[in-house]
Design an enzyme around this catalytic site. Structure first.
Site, PDB file in Angstrom:
ATOM      1  N   HIS A 207     112.861 110.791 143.881  1.00  0.00           N
ATOM      2  CA  HIS A 207     111.786 111.277 143.001  1.00  0.00           C
ATOM      3  C   HIS A 207     112.289 111.729 141.631  1.00  0.00           C
ATOM      4  O   HIS A 207     111.496 112.027 140.754  1.00  0.00           O
ATOM      5  CB  HIS A 207     111.064 112.458 143.656  1.00  0.00           C
ATOM      6  CG  HIS A 207     111.888 113.721 143.709  1.00  0.00           C
ATOM      7  ND1 HIS A 207     112.873 113.912 144.629  1.00  0.00           N
ATOM      8  CD2 HIS A 207     111.876 114.828 142.932  1.00  0.00           C
ATOM      9  CE1 HIS A 207     113.428 115.098 144.429  1.00  0.00           C
ATOM     10  NE2 HIS A 207     112.851 115.671 143.395  1.00  0.00           N
TER      11      HIS A 207
HETATM   12  C1  UD1 Z   1     110.146 119.535 141.094  1.00  0.00           C
HETATM   13  C2  UD1 Z   1     111.471 120.132 140.639  1.00  0.00           C
HETATM   14  C3  UD1 Z   1     112.620 119.389 141.301  1.00  0.00           C
HETATM   15  C4  UD1 Z   1     112.449 119.324 142.798  1.00  0.00           C
HETATM   16  C5  UD1 Z   1     111.099 118.741 143.137  1.00  0.00           C
HETATM   17  C6  UD1 Z   1     110.880 118.716 144.619  1.00  0.00           C
HETATM   18  C7  UD1 Z   1     111.452 121.003 138.327  1.00  0.00           C
HETATM   19  C8  UD1 Z   1     111.981 120.790 136.984  1.00  0.00           C
HETATM   20  N1  UD1 Z   1     111.656 119.999 139.193  1.00  0.00           N
HETATM   21  O1  UD1 Z   1     110.099 118.218 140.589  1.00  0.00           O
HETATM   22  O2  UD1 Z   1     113.819 120.063 141.014  1.00  0.00           O
HETATM   23  O3  UD1 Z   1     113.460 118.514 143.349  1.00  0.00           O
HETATM   24  O4  UD1 Z   1     110.089 119.541 142.511  1.00  0.00           O
HETATM   25  O5  UD1 Z   1     109.665 118.162 144.957  1.00  0.00           O
HETATM   26  O6  UD1 Z   1     110.857 122.020 138.605  1.00  0.00           O
HETATM   27  N2  UD1 Z   1     102.587 116.277 141.733  1.00  0.00           N
HETATM   28  C9  UD1 Z   1     101.502 116.101 142.557  1.00  0.00           C
HETATM   29  N3  UD1 Z   1     101.246 117.046 143.494  1.00  0.00           N
HETATM   30  C10 UD1 Z   1     102.033 118.141 143.660  1.00  0.00           C
HETATM   31  C11 UD1 Z   1     103.137 118.301 142.798  1.00  0.00           C
HETATM   32  C12 UD1 Z   1     103.406 117.372 141.861  1.00  0.00           C
HETATM   33  O7  UD1 Z   1     100.786 115.128 142.455  1.00  0.00           O
HETATM   34  O8  UD1 Z   1     101.745 118.943 144.558  1.00  0.00           O
HETATM   35  C13 UD1 Z   1     102.894 115.225 140.746  1.00  0.00           C
HETATM   36  C14 UD1 Z   1     102.242 115.449 139.419  1.00  0.00           C
HETATM   37  O9  UD1 Z   1     101.869 114.232 138.905  1.00  0.00           O
HETATM   38  C15 UD1 Z   1     103.363 116.026 138.568  1.00  0.00           C
HETATM   39  C16 UD1 Z   1     104.603 115.334 139.163  1.00  0.00           C
HETATM   40  O10 UD1 Z   1     104.279 115.180 140.537  1.00  0.00           O
HETATM   41  O11 UD1 Z   1     103.171 115.779 137.234  1.00  0.00           O
HETATM   42  C17 UD1 Z   1     105.857 116.120 138.997  1.00  0.00           C
HETATM   43  O12 UD1 Z   1     105.703 117.432 139.552  1.00  0.00           O
HETATM   44  P1  UD1 Z   1     106.588 118.658 139.030  1.00  0.00           P
HETATM   45  O13 UD1 Z   1     106.364 119.851 139.849  1.00  0.00           O
HETATM   46  O14 UD1 Z   1     106.454 118.796 137.575  1.00  0.00           O
HETATM   47  O15 UD1 Z   1     108.066 118.203 139.258  1.00  0.00           O
HETATM   48  P2  UD1 Z   1     108.715 117.431 140.479  1.00  0.00           P
HETATM   49  O16 UD1 Z   1     109.043 116.053 140.025  1.00  0.00           O
HETATM   50  O17 UD1 Z   1     107.921 117.586 141.743  1.00  0.00           O
END
Ligand code: UD1
Length: 405
Positions: A207
């Site tokens: 991811h």
């Molecule tokens: C975050 C952490 C990463 C961790 C990962 C585990 C940071 C910088 N990164 O990355 O270190 O390894 O979590 O999962 O904090 N989204 C959903 N539903 C959710 C959450 C996210 O659809 O419940 C989607 C959204 O489109 C969002 C994207 O995932 O924009 C990224 O989510 P985000 O929390 O910003 O970062 P992660 O890539 O999940």
């Protein structure tokens, strides 16, 4: 008067770290533990499912920040957390790991003059292109209490000039959660439920922006997994970020004879069950590098570096570049050299949270050795190098070998 501790969590890997700490603090009559969920992760399978499975009580506060750019997500956590901390006036704010919610909460607490405790402090990849590395460094700089999972994490901090009396070598809270849930995971037998045989399949999770944001890299990785799945089924629980990118790039798993299964994200116990019986794990997650090491399951981490080199030097983890041939070659080698016994890592023993509670509530110390002892270690290491150069070179190469091939 009760010690008031506020834990701030936001994203999936935080929840596994919070659970054992909450259980330990709940045992004590002299502590009030308040849980704040920032809402960085909000899909039920990325968040609520973990609270339920890990027996974490419902958060006292939910900030509902959701997704956004790094700046807007971090800012939203800061803006919404400040009034909560002003109102609750905690003695300590605990933050976990390296996600955006972690650094945001540490900034708010430190500026309000509240002591910050960082659980999983001192990890360093040296890679400033990773948002997590920036989050780690800033959070550690702000923390008064640094809870270290391994000695090398302490050495990283000492090298940055952090005084050793701020650090406590408590061990790894991820392993606390693993030990707590392992018997349930074995009982669950998730592999059999999916028609998979013990050690007869691969688990993949990818991811990170470096692997999924560039469509060409993502396609290469998907192609490699598909190729691998012609020999062994590959189960790939897809993170929402990866799902979005696959969709944007119009990518679907190939059909020519492979068994590559893209499934929804799974809960903690099911994932642990799948990982524990896997022949191999391919990942870019931090937690899985540690869990596979503890379980003795071969792991390939698709990254040029890791903030957890102990999993390469003493564990089952190897780094591999996002190239099809490198990945396929490394997969074969990793499965061939599966260790006969599980590696033992110091203080990855299921008791890290207990040590954290003892530091917080009883002022106990779990010292990391002072700088002169670190240089003693370095001296010993160089002497050892003279005696057994091949052996040491091999250990050091574990971390980089696959990258070079
Ligand atoms: C975050 C952490 C990463 C961790 C990962 C585990 C940071 C910088 N990164 O990355 O270190 O390894 O979590 O999962 O904090 N989204 C959903 N539903 C959710 C959450 C996210 O659809 O419940 C989607 C959204 O489109 C969002 C994207 O995932 O924009 C990224 O989510 P985000 O929390 O910003 O970062 P992660 O890539 O999940």
């Amino acid at each position: 008067m009760k010690l008031r501790i506020v834990s701030v969590v936001g994203a999936r890997p935080n929840f596994m770290k919070l659970a054992p700490v909450d259980r330990e603090l709940a045992k004590r009559g002299d502590v009030e533990h308040v849980i704040v969920h920032t809402g960085q992760h909000y899909d039920p399978e990325m968040s609520a499912a973990f609270f339920e499975e890990l027996w974490i009580p419902a958060p006292d506060y939910h900030l509902g920040v959701g997704s956004g750019s790094h700046a807007s997500q971090t800012a939203a956590v800061m803006q919404r957390l400040e009034p909560v901390l002003t109102q609750t006036r905690p003695d300590v704010v605990l933050v976990y790991g390296d996600v955006n919610s972690t650094v945001a909460a540490a900034l708010v607490a430190a500026k309000l003059g509240v002591r910050v405790g960082h659980v999983e402090a001192g990890l360093r990849s040296g890679d400033w292109t990773m948002p997590e590395e920036i989050n780690r460094v800033v959070t550690d700089r702000l923390a008064a209490l640094l809870f270290i999972p391994s000695r090398e994490a302490g050495h990283n901090l000492l090298a940055e000039g952090v005084p050793s009396d701020r650090m406590h070598f408590v061990g790894n809270v991820m392993i606390d959660s693993l030990c707590w849930a392992l018997s349930r995971a074995v009982e669950r037998n998730a592999a059999a439920q999916r028609g998979l045989s013990d050690r007869g399949y691969v688990v993949a999770t990818l991811h990170r922006p470096s692997n999924v944001d560039d469509p060409a890299t993502l396609e290469t990785l998907l192609d490699a997994l598909h190729c691998l799945s012609r020999d062994l089924p590959v189960v790939f629980p897809v993170h929402p970020r990866a799902k979005q990118r696959l969709c944007d790039a119009g990518l679907t798993p190939g059909r020519n004879g492979g068994d590559l299964r893209l499934i929804e994200p799974v809960g903690y116990v099911e994932m642990l069950s799948l990982v524990a019986s896997a022949a191999l794990v391919i990942t870019d997650s931090g937690g899985l590098q540690e869990e596979t090491t503890f379980l003795g399951v071969p792991c390939l981490t698709v990254r040029p570096n890791t903030e957890r080199p102990i999993t390469c030097v003493h564990g089952t983890n190897r780094l591999v570049p996002p190239r099809r041939d490198a990945l396929l070659g490394a997969a074969g080698r990793a499965m061939e050299r599966r260790p006969p016994v599980r590696p033992m890592i110091e203080r990855w023993d299921g008791r890290a949270a207990e040590r954290i509670a003892r530091v917080l509530c009883e002022d106990e110390c779990f010292e990391v050795e002072a700088v002169d002892q670190v240089s003693d270690n370095a001296r010993e290491l160089s002497e050892l190098q003279d005696r057994a150069p091949g052996q040491l070179r091999r250990a050091a190469m574990f971390a980089t070998k696959e990258v070079l091939t």
